[in-house]
Design an enzyme around this catalytic site. Structure first.
Site, PDB file in Angstrom:
ATOM      1  N   THR A  93       0.978  -1.096  -0.104  1.00 13.38           N
ATOM      2  CA  THR A  93      -0.036  -0.048   0.132  1.00 13.38           C
ATOM      3  C   THR A  93       0.638   1.259  -0.049  1.00 13.38           C
ATOM      4  O   THR A  93       1.665   1.387   0.922  1.00 13.38           O
ATOM      5  CB  THR A  93      -0.810   0.050   1.406  1.00 13.38           C
ATOM      6  OG1 THR A  93      -1.648  -1.239   1.234  1.00 13.38           O
ATOM      7  CG2 THR A  93      -1.937   1.122   1.275  1.00 13.38           C
ATOM      8  N   LYS A 168      -7.901   1.772  -3.149  1.00 13.49           N
ATOM      9  CA  LYS A 168      -7.620   1.113  -1.710  1.00 13.49           C
ATOM     10  C   LYS A 168      -7.769   2.280  -0.822  1.00 13.49           C
ATOM     11  O   LYS A 168      -8.359   2.128   0.344  1.00 13.49           O
ATOM     12  CB  LYS A 168      -6.154   0.619  -1.705  1.00 13.49           C
ATOM     13  CG  LYS A 168      -5.365   0.380  -0.293  1.00 13.49           C
ATOM     14  CD  LYS A 168      -5.619  -1.255  -0.012  1.00 13.49           C
ATOM     15  CE  LYS A 168      -5.139  -1.121   1.640  1.00 13.49           C
ATOM     16  NZ  LYS A 168      -5.515  -2.253   2.177  1.00 13.49           N
ATOM     17  N   LYS A 243      -1.664   4.876   8.714  1.00 13.07           N
ATOM     18  CA  LYS A 243      -0.816   5.034   7.349  1.00 13.07           C
ATOM     19  C   LYS A 243      -1.956   5.278   6.271  1.00 13.07           C
ATOM     20  O   LYS A 243      -1.575   6.097   5.314  1.00 13.07           O
ATOM     21  CB  LYS A 243      -0.015   3.720   7.183  1.00 13.07           C
ATOM     22  CG  LYS A 243       0.661   3.796   5.952  1.00 13.07           C
ATOM     23  CD  LYS A 243       1.165   2.291   5.673  1.00 13.07           C
ATOM     24  CE  LYS A 243       1.427   2.495   4.136  1.00 13.07           C
ATOM     25  NZ  LYS A 243       2.264   0.994   3.838  1.00 13.07           N
TER      26      LYS A 243
HETATM   27  P1  NAD Z   1       5.998  -5.842   7.024  1.00 17.82           P
HETATM   28  O1  NAD Z   1       6.777  -4.655   7.738  1.00 17.82           O
HETATM   29  O2  NAD Z   1       5.856  -7.131   7.777  1.00 17.82           O
HETATM   30  O3  NAD Z   1       6.909  -6.523   5.824  1.00 17.82           O
HETATM   31  C1  NAD Z   1       7.617  -5.485   4.852  1.00 17.82           C
HETATM   32  C2  NAD Z   1       8.928  -6.254   4.669  1.00 17.82           C
HETATM   33  O4  NAD Z   1       9.765  -5.764   3.643  1.00 17.82           O
HETATM   34  C3  NAD Z   1       9.680  -6.517   5.931  1.00 17.82           C
HETATM   35  O5  NAD Z   1      10.212  -7.790   6.256  1.00 17.82           O
HETATM   36  C4  NAD Z   1      11.092  -5.777   5.628  1.00 17.82           C
HETATM   37  O6  NAD Z   1      12.197  -6.290   5.876  1.00 17.82           O
HETATM   38  C5  NAD Z   1      10.947  -5.864   4.092  1.00 17.82           C
HETATM   39  N1  NAD Z   1      11.843  -4.956   3.149  1.00 17.82           N
HETATM   40  C6  NAD Z   1      11.822  -3.423   3.346  1.00 17.82           C
HETATM   41  N2  NAD Z   1      12.879  -2.866   2.477  1.00 17.82           N
HETATM   42  C7  NAD Z   1      13.321  -3.859   1.671  1.00 17.82           C
HETATM   43  C8  NAD Z   1      14.309  -4.322   0.789  1.00 17.82           C
HETATM   44  N3  NAD Z   1      14.627  -2.989   0.040  1.00 17.82           N
HETATM   45  N4  NAD Z   1      14.413  -5.452   0.323  1.00 17.82           N
HETATM   46  C9  NAD Z   1      13.928  -6.674   0.625  1.00 17.82           C
HETATM   47  N5  NAD Z   1      12.983  -6.412   1.673  1.00 17.82           N
HETATM   48  C10 NAD Z   1      12.738  -5.353   2.224  1.00 17.82           C
HETATM   49  O7  NAD Z   1       4.788  -5.335   6.510  1.00 17.82           O
HETATM   50  P2  NAD Z   1       3.428  -6.178   6.115  1.00 17.82           P
HETATM   51  O8  NAD Z   1       2.643  -6.039   7.256  1.00 17.82           O
HETATM   52  O9  NAD Z   1       3.731  -7.088   5.308  1.00 17.82           O
HETATM   53  O10 NAD Z   1       2.753  -5.111   4.936  1.00 17.82           O
HETATM   54  C11 NAD Z   1       3.233  -4.954   3.678  1.00 17.82           C
HETATM   55  C12 NAD Z   1       2.598  -4.001   2.761  1.00 17.82           C
HETATM   56  O11 NAD Z   1       1.165  -4.405   2.773  1.00 17.82           O
HETATM   57  C13 NAD Z   1       2.437  -2.625   3.399  1.00 17.82           C
HETATM   58  O12 NAD Z   1       2.409  -1.581   2.402  1.00 17.82           O
HETATM   59  C14 NAD Z   1       1.302  -2.467   4.207  1.00 17.82           C
HETATM   60  O13 NAD Z   1       0.600  -1.181   4.320  1.00 17.82           O
HETATM   61  C15 NAD Z   1       0.330  -3.272   3.409  1.00 17.82           C
HETATM   62  N6  NAD Z   1      -0.704  -3.917   3.903  1.00 17.82           N
HETATM   63  C16 NAD Z   1      -0.763  -4.689   5.208  1.00 17.82           C
HETATM   64  C17 NAD Z   1      -1.502  -5.454   5.700  1.00 17.82           C
HETATM   65  C18 NAD Z   1      -1.552  -6.009   7.054  1.00 17.82           C
HETATM   66  O14 NAD Z   1      -2.617  -6.448   7.826  1.00 17.82           O
HETATM   67  N7  NAD Z   1      -0.374  -6.218   7.551  1.00 17.82           N
HETATM   68  C19 NAD Z   1      -2.952  -5.261   4.963  1.00 17.82           C
HETATM   69  C20 NAD Z   1      -2.994  -4.710   3.682  1.00 17.82           C
HETATM   70  C21 NAD Z   1      -2.071  -3.999   3.208  1.00 17.82           C
END
Ligand code: NAD
Length: 293
Positions: A93, A168, A243
């Site tokens: 997102t 979204k 966010k």
């Molecule tokens: P998260 O922080 O658990 O996962 C993100 C991952 O990206 C981390 O593990 C981090 O180490 C990795 N990362 C960051 N920079 C990187 C790079 N340069 N190379 C490789 N890896 C890298 O977050 P999440 O909960 O998995 O959410 C991911 C996305 O999905 C976000 O944008 C969030 O807003 C969206 N989202 C989350 C949810 C939820 O319920 N968690 C629901 C809908 C949407």
């Protein structure tokens, strides 16, 4: 079998990548966190040392990263390393401007791209029941759809570049506002001596009916599966709602839309986070409305 590079193996990306392995694809994963790399390897993901290494043999590249700046950096690095004909999908997102900017980098390099943010949370990621909202040209969407279907149950083509991110944040702005409205109604009912169940029975079949009330009721009792029955354990964390509301307000400012209720909802969720409740479910906002835990 398709070779898929998956960059970002966090709360969402980890289980999504695991579902692609279950669907018999070769999945090459990358994350900055060693523990997440180990977890993904246990699920059958082949771990690469860098995004460049992961994408070089991939037909499809999926990113699931925290924010626009991460997606911009990873796509800028990965696109030149990808093979001809590769398809890039971003399911993070992020802000609409970043989404459009990375589509443009892809277009200049002659690769297809899709913005495909999700709803459905970590439960949906695990159970492959996510909804994907897609912004893409038709040929890119048609290629992405069968892969997205292996991680989700509903795949919607919302329009061109950035349309998925737009859908979204508009949806989540409705959700943030409606949850505060439902919470205020329950708190008013408490003050008036009206039971939670009575308000629910009336409003859920009247014009106040909405998802925040009937699926995600912020008080325990009327909807046994809502996080209110489980100490406001997420679910969808208040920090993520904040966010998304901030993204909606950035987009409103940039496009000249007037969204005073969205702006107020963003402020109210900022207070909830400042209260130390960012890790709680967003329906816990009712405790802030009430003024006590
Ligand atoms: P998260 O922080 O658990 O996962 C993100 C991952 O990206 C981390 O593990 C981090 O180490 C990795 N990362 C960051 N920079 C990187 C790079 N340069 N190379 C490789 N890896 C890298 O977050 P999440 O909960 O998995 O959410 C991911 C996305 O999905 C976000 O944008 C969030 O807003 C969206 N989202 C989350 C949810 C939820 O319920 N968690 C629901 C809908 C949407």
């Amino acid at each position: 079998m398709t070779t898929i590079a998956f960059i970002g193996l966090g709360n969402m990306g980890g289980p999504m990548a695991a579902n692609l392995v279950k669907a018999q694809h070769k999945v090459i994963g990358v994350d900055l966190a060693p523990a997440l790399r180990d977890q993904a390897a246990r699920e059958g993901v082949t771990i690469a040392a860098s995004a460049i290494e992961a994408v070089k043999d991939a037909d499809i590249i999926i990113t699931m990263l925290p924010a626009g700046k991460h997606v911009r950096a990873v796509w800028a690095e990965a696109i030149p390393a990808a093979k001809k004909g590769a398809l890039f999908i971003d399911s993070s997102t992020i802000d609409v401007d970043s989404a459009r900017a990375v589509h443009e980098i892809a277009k200049q390099a002659g690769v297809l791209s899709v913005d495909a943010p999700v709803s459905g949370g970590t439960g949906g990621a695990k159970n492959a029941t996510l909804t994907f909202m897609c912004g893409a040209e038709k040929d890119a969407f048609d290629r992405a759809k069968p892969i997205l279907e292996q991680m989700g149950k509903k795949i919607v083509h919302c329009g061109g570049a950035g349309a998925g991110q737009a859908a979204k944040i508009c949806n989540n702005m409705i959700l943030g506002i409606s949850m505060i409205g439902v919470s205020e109604a329950f708190v008013l009912a408490e003050k008036l001596g009206l039971s939670h169940q009575a308000l629910f029975d009336v409003a859920s079949t009247s014009s106040g009916q909405c998802w925040s009330l009937t699926t995600y009721c912020p008080v325990p009792g009327p909807v046994p599966t809502s996080p209110a029955n489980n100490g406001y354990k997420p679910g969808f964390a208040s920090a993520l709602m904040l966010k998304d509301l901030k993204l909606s307000q950035e987009a409103a400012a940039a496009s000249g839309a007037t969204t005073p209720m969205g702006a107020l909802a963003a402020q109210i969720y900022a207070l909830h986070n400042a209260w130390g409740e960012g890790g709680a479910d967003f329906s816990g906002i009712i405790n802030l409305v009430r003024g006590r835990e």
